[in-house]
Motif scaffolding. Sequence first.
Motif, short mmCIF file in Angstrom:
data_model
loop_
_atom_site.label_atom_id
_atom_site.label_comp_id
_atom_site.label_asym_id
_atom_site.label_seq_id
_atom_site.Cartn_x
_atom_site.Cartn_y
_atom_site.Cartn_z
N ARG A 118 63.45 26.16 60.21
CA ARG A 118 63.79 26.95 61.41
C ARG A 118 62.63 26.97 62.41
O ARG A 118 61.52 27.35 62.07
CB ARG A 118 64.08 28.40 61.02
N PRO A 119 62.91 26.55 63.65
CA PRO A 119 61.85 26.53 64.67
C PRO A 119 61.27 27.93 64.92
O PRO A 119 62.00 28.91 64.98
CB PRO A 119 62.59 26.04 65.92
N ARG A 120 59.95 27.96 65.01
CA ARG A 120 59.24 29.22 65.29
C ARG A 120 58.57 29.10 66.67
O ARG A 120 58.45 28.03 67.23
CB ARG A 120 58.18 29.45 64.21
N SER A 121 58.13 30.23 67.15
CA SER A 121 57.51 30.21 68.49
C SER A 121 56.17 29.49 68.47
O SER A 121 55.39 29.63 67.53
CB SER A 121 57.31 31.65 68.97
N ALA A 190 59.32 18.94 64.55
CA ALA A 190 58.96 19.44 63.21
C ALA A 190 57.49 19.16 62.92
O ALA A 190 56.77 20.02 62.40
CB ALA A 190 59.86 18.80 62.16
N CYS A 191 57.05 17.96 63.27
CA CYS A 191 55.66 17.57 63.00
C CYS A 191 54.69 18.39 63.85
O CYS A 191 53.68 18.89 63.36
CB CYS A 191 55.49 16.08 63.27
N LEU A 192 55.02 18.54 65.12
CA LEU A 192 54.14 19.31 66.01
C LEU A 192 54.02 20.75 65.54
O LEU A 192 52.94 21.33 65.54
CB LEU A 192 54.70 19.31 67.45
N GLU A 193 55.16 21.31 65.13
CA GLU A 193 55.14 22.71 64.71
C GLU A 193 54.24 22.90 63.49
O GLU A 193 53.45 23.84 63.42
CB GLU A 193 56.56 23.20 64.42
N CYS B 36 71.51 32.36 68.91
CA CYS B 36 70.68 31.76 67.87
C CYS B 36 69.21 31.67 68.30
O CYS B 36 68.85 30.84 69.15
CB CYS B 36 71.21 30.37 67.52
N GLY B 37 68.38 32.51 67.72
CA GLY B 37 66.96 32.55 68.08
C GLY B 37 66.22 31.27 67.73
O GLY B 37 65.37 30.81 68.49
N ALA B 38 66.57 30.68 66.59
CA ALA B 38 65.87 29.46 66.17
C ALA B 38 66.15 28.33 67.16
O ALA B 38 65.26 27.57 67.54
CB ALA B 38 66.32 29.06 64.76
N CYS B 39 67.40 28.22 67.60
CA CYS B 39 67.75 27.16 68.55
C CYS B 39 67.12 27.43 69.92
O CYS B 39 66.79 26.50 70.65
CB CYS B 39 69.26 27.00 68.66
N LYS B 40 66.98 28.70 70.26
CA LYS B 40 66.32 29.04 71.51
C LYS B 40 64.88 28.51 71.49
O LYS B 40 64.39 27.94 72.46
CB LYS B 40 66.30 30.56 71.70
N GLN B 41 64.20 28.68 70.34
CA GLN B 41 62.85 28.14 70.20
C GLN B 41 62.87 26.62 70.29
O GLN B 41 62.05 26.01 70.96
CB GLN B 41 62.24 28.54 68.85
N CYS B 42 63.82 26.02 69.59
CA CYS B 42 63.93 24.56 69.58
C CYS B 42 64.11 24.04 71.01
O CYS B 42 63.49 23.06 71.42
CB CYS B 42 65.12 24.14 68.71
N ASN B 43 64.96 24.73 71.76
CA ASN B 43 65.23 24.33 73.14
C ASN B 43 63.95 24.37 73.98
O ASN B 43 63.66 23.46 74.76
CB ASN B 43 66.29 25.27 73.73
N LYS B 44 63.16 25.42 73.80
CA LYS B 44 61.88 25.54 74.52
C LYS B 44 60.95 24.39 74.15
O LYS B 44 60.24 23.84 74.98
CB LYS B 44 61.18 26.85 74.16
N GLN B 45 60.95 24.05 72.85
CA GLN B 45 60.04 23.00 72.39
C GLN B 45 60.47 21.62 72.89
O GLN B 45 59.62 20.81 73.25
CB GLN B 45 59.95 23.05 70.86
N PHE B 46 61.77 21.38 72.91
CA PHE B 46 62.26 20.11 73.49
C PHE B 46 61.81 20.01 74.95
O PHE B 46 61.41 18.95 75.43
CB PHE B 46 63.79 20.03 73.42
#
Lengths: 202, 75
Positions: A118-121, A190-193, B36-46
């Motif tokens: 799961r992506p984190r901040s 994923a790698c960057l995180e 979806c908070g996780a996807c919101k983070q993913c979107n920012k990272q993309f």
Amino acid sequence: MVESLDSARDLDSPGERQRRLEAIRPRLLAFARLQLRDASEADDVVQEALITAFEKNADFAGRSGYETWVFGILKNKILDALRAQKRRGKWQPWDDDGVEAAVERQFQATGRWQNIARPRSWGDPEDTLTSERFWQVFDSCMIALPDNIARIFTMRELMGLSTRQICEEAGIKENNCWVILHRGRLLLRACLEKGWLAEADS
Amino acid sequence: MKMVMCREATRLMSKRLDSPLGIQEKMTLKFHLAMCGACKQCNKQFQLMHEAGRALESQATIPSSDTDDGTDDTP
């Protein structure tokens, strides 16, 4: 005014031009290496770009910054080098290499994120992009990406080519291009995180 | 409107950076991101990765006052 620094007049002196070119050389090299994934080829294109910039100085109209203009020359040289790589058969055929599996491992069968994936901040984007450490992580994550994916990703995100242009260069369908970019972004993310947050947590 | 899971949502947020989404796709993505908070983070990272190229270029094109950054390549 910043523009006055870049007026063609100031660059009339060969010594000044040389100084400005030498100053950006390391950055040009880093960029070319990311894109070409071959240190000696990157050296060559940067050398060619610097020579072209020096010799064609009269073409610099001062509409953009001098360094931006040099960067444009480098991008054209990189594109030529990529085409040459392709002609030499250096571009491997599109085999999957377990990429799909690596991407799938980030998700549950239902399509939800796996808990560990799961992506984190990452914190403030401005701070991230200006951090030297982030770019070190970025570099090593780019190296870890499979060649095929990295090539398409950097053409899109570093060179700024459209997916249509990329399709022409790579000889693939646009739909395929989107699939590759999607996988590339997921793997790189994923790698960057992992690298970036590991550093922040320590 | 179609409900999608995270995997499909990441496909849409990636595609959006390369080509305009259709209205259906836009709605689907917007709805998912709102929940979806996780996807919101993913979107920012993309998006951050999408800006990386420009960031690299502006770092290179804004002359640095710091002349010794360890990249001196004189032997």
